[in-house]
Design a protein around this motif. Structure first.
Motif, PDB file in Angstrom:
ATOM      1  N   ASP A  40       0.941  -1.072  -0.048  1.00  0.00           N
ATOM      2  CA  ASP A  40       0.137   0.163   0.101  1.00  0.00           C
ATOM      3  C   ASP A  40       1.002   1.314  -0.078  1.00  0.00           C
ATOM      4  OD1 ASP A  40      -2.638   1.323   2.265  1.00  0.00           O
ATOM      5  OD2 ASP A  40      -1.947   1.863   0.194  1.00  0.00           O
ATOM      6  N   GLU A  41       1.063   1.848  -1.379  1.00  0.00           N
ATOM      7  CA  GLU A  41       1.902   2.913  -1.189  1.00  0.00           C
ATOM      8  C   GLU A  41       1.161   4.236  -1.222  1.00  0.00           C
ATOM      9  OE1 GLU A  41       4.742   1.502  -4.542  1.00  0.00           O
ATOM     10  OE2 GLU A  41       5.750   3.130  -3.702  1.00  0.00           O
ATOM     11  N   GLN A  42      -0.183   4.262  -0.864  1.00  0.00           N
ATOM     12  CA  GLN A  42      -0.904   5.408  -0.717  1.00  0.00           C
ATOM     13  C   GLN A  42      -0.331   6.109   0.463  1.00  0.00           C
ATOM     14  OE1 GLN A  42      -5.073   4.634  -0.228  1.00  0.00           O
ATOM     15  NE2 GLN A  42      -5.498   5.527  -2.394  1.00  0.00           N
ATOM     16  N   ASN A  43      -0.309   7.415  -0.116  1.00  0.00           N
ATOM     17  CA  ASN A  43       0.113   8.394   1.242  1.00  0.00           C
ATOM     18  C   ASN A  43      -0.801   8.766   2.204  1.00  0.00           C
ATOM     19  OD1 ASN A  43       2.773   8.926   0.280  1.00  0.00           O
ATOM     20  ND2 ASN A  43       2.259  10.553  -1.230  1.00  0.00           N
ATOM     21  N   GLU A  44      -0.612   8.876   3.228  1.00  0.00           N
ATOM     22  CA  GLU A  44      -1.723   8.828   4.410  1.00  0.00           C
ATOM     23  C   GLU A  44      -1.583  10.671   5.143  1.00  0.00           C
ATOM     24  OE1 GLU A  44      -2.612   5.425   6.408  1.00  0.00           O
ATOM     25  OE2 GLU A  44      -3.558   6.505   8.044  1.00  0.00           O
ATOM     26  N   ILE A  45      -2.847  10.765   5.375  1.00  0.00           N
ATOM     27  CA  ILE A  45      -2.854  12.055   6.310  1.00  0.00           C
ATOM     28  C   ILE A  45      -3.768  11.867   7.403  1.00  0.00           C
ATOM     29  CG2 ILE A  45      -3.284  14.430   6.333  1.00  0.00           C
ATOM     30  CD1 ILE A  45      -2.865  14.540   3.207  1.00  0.00           C
ATOM     31  N   SER A  46      -3.307  12.411   8.508  1.00  0.00           N
ATOM     32  CA  SER A  46      -3.931  12.307   9.444  1.00  0.00           C
ATOM     33  C   SER A  46      -3.710  13.621  10.580  1.00  0.00           C
ATOM     34  CB  SER A  46      -3.587  11.084  10.678  1.00  0.00           C
ATOM     35  OG  SER A  46      -4.486  11.059  11.788  1.00  0.00           O
ATOM     36  N   GLY A  47      -4.921  14.318  10.643  1.00  0.00           N
ATOM     37  CA  GLY A  47      -4.594  15.739  11.133  1.00  0.00           C
ATOM     38  C   GLY A  47      -3.558  16.409  10.621  1.00  0.00           C
TER      39      GLY A  47
END
Lengths: 117, 115
Positions: free
Chosen positions: B55-62
């Motif tokens: 899973d190479e999707q970038n992730e954003i959390s706040g």
């Protein structure tokens, strides 16, 4: 969920005494528990891996007679530092893993600070 | 050989600045997991993120975001609009299926956010 506790959180002892640190998985059964050691401003170093009901596997350079690990149940592992010396002063962290939850994730305890005088 | 490299030992930023913590890993396994943990002065490791190798999707959390790039074997962590409470040591870790999912920790990056 997946909470791991450690007791005590902090211990001071005299040189030559033995200290036992408990690691408990509170809301899950831990098939594997790990013990780490962390010196100030350094990373976590794996000491040993233990599976419930079997002997622990120690990393190279870790004395198994010095650091006794018992994993008698699926929720409890203990680390006993025998005949502790000042150089054993460190931060000890345990972690637990459950195949039922996630094979690749370890859940860490809050750590135990050991100071040997 | 070091499996996880965090080249930045210490970083200081002024509050509200953005900061990126670098993590480079090394593995021959095709199935692996990458983690970031925060360790405040209390010592407890706080889990931030887990990412698997597929899973190479970038992730954003706040205010947190992660950039996973297999081509460069990197898993960088960015804090936007940093706050004093972000001051801590941050560890990147690798878990490989091949080695029974043993954790390999980087040496950590100590972040200080100056008010």
């Amino acid at each position: 969920g997946a909470v791991v506790s450690q007791h005590p959180s902090r211990v001071i002892c005299k040189s030559g005494t033995s200290v036992k640190i408990e690691c408990r998985s509170l809301d899950f059964q831990a098939t594997t528990m790990f013990w780490y050691r962390q010196f100030p401003k350094q990373s976590l170093m794996l000491m040993a891996t233990s599976n419930e009901g079997s002997k622990a596997t120690y990393e190279q350079g870790v004395e198994k007679d010095k650091f006794l690990i018992n994993h008698a149940s699926l929720t409890l592992s203990t680390l006993t530092v025998t005949s502790a010396h000042p150089e054993d002063s460190s931060f000890y962290i345990c972690s637990a893993r459950s195949l039922a939850l996630s094979q690749e994730t370890q859940y860490f305890g809050p750590g135990t600070r050991l100071l040997v005088l | 050989a070091q499996k996880v490299t965090q080249a930045q030992t210490e970083i200081s930023v002024v509050e509200k600045e953005d900061v990126t913590l670098d993590c480079v890993y090394e593995t021959r396994d095709t199935t692996y997991y990458l983690f970031w943990y925060k360790q405040p002065p209390s010592g407890e490791l706080v889990f931030l993120i887990r990412r698997n190798s597929f899973d190479e999707q970038n992730e954003i959390s706040g205010r947190y975001s992660w950039n996973f790039q297999k081509s460069t074997s990197s898993f960088n962590f960015t804090i936007t609009a940093s706050q004093v409470v972000d001051s801590a040591v941050y560890f990147c870790a690798l878990s490989e299926a091949f080695t029974g999912n043993q954790f390999y920790f980087g040496t950590g990056t100590s972040l200080t956010v100056i008010p």
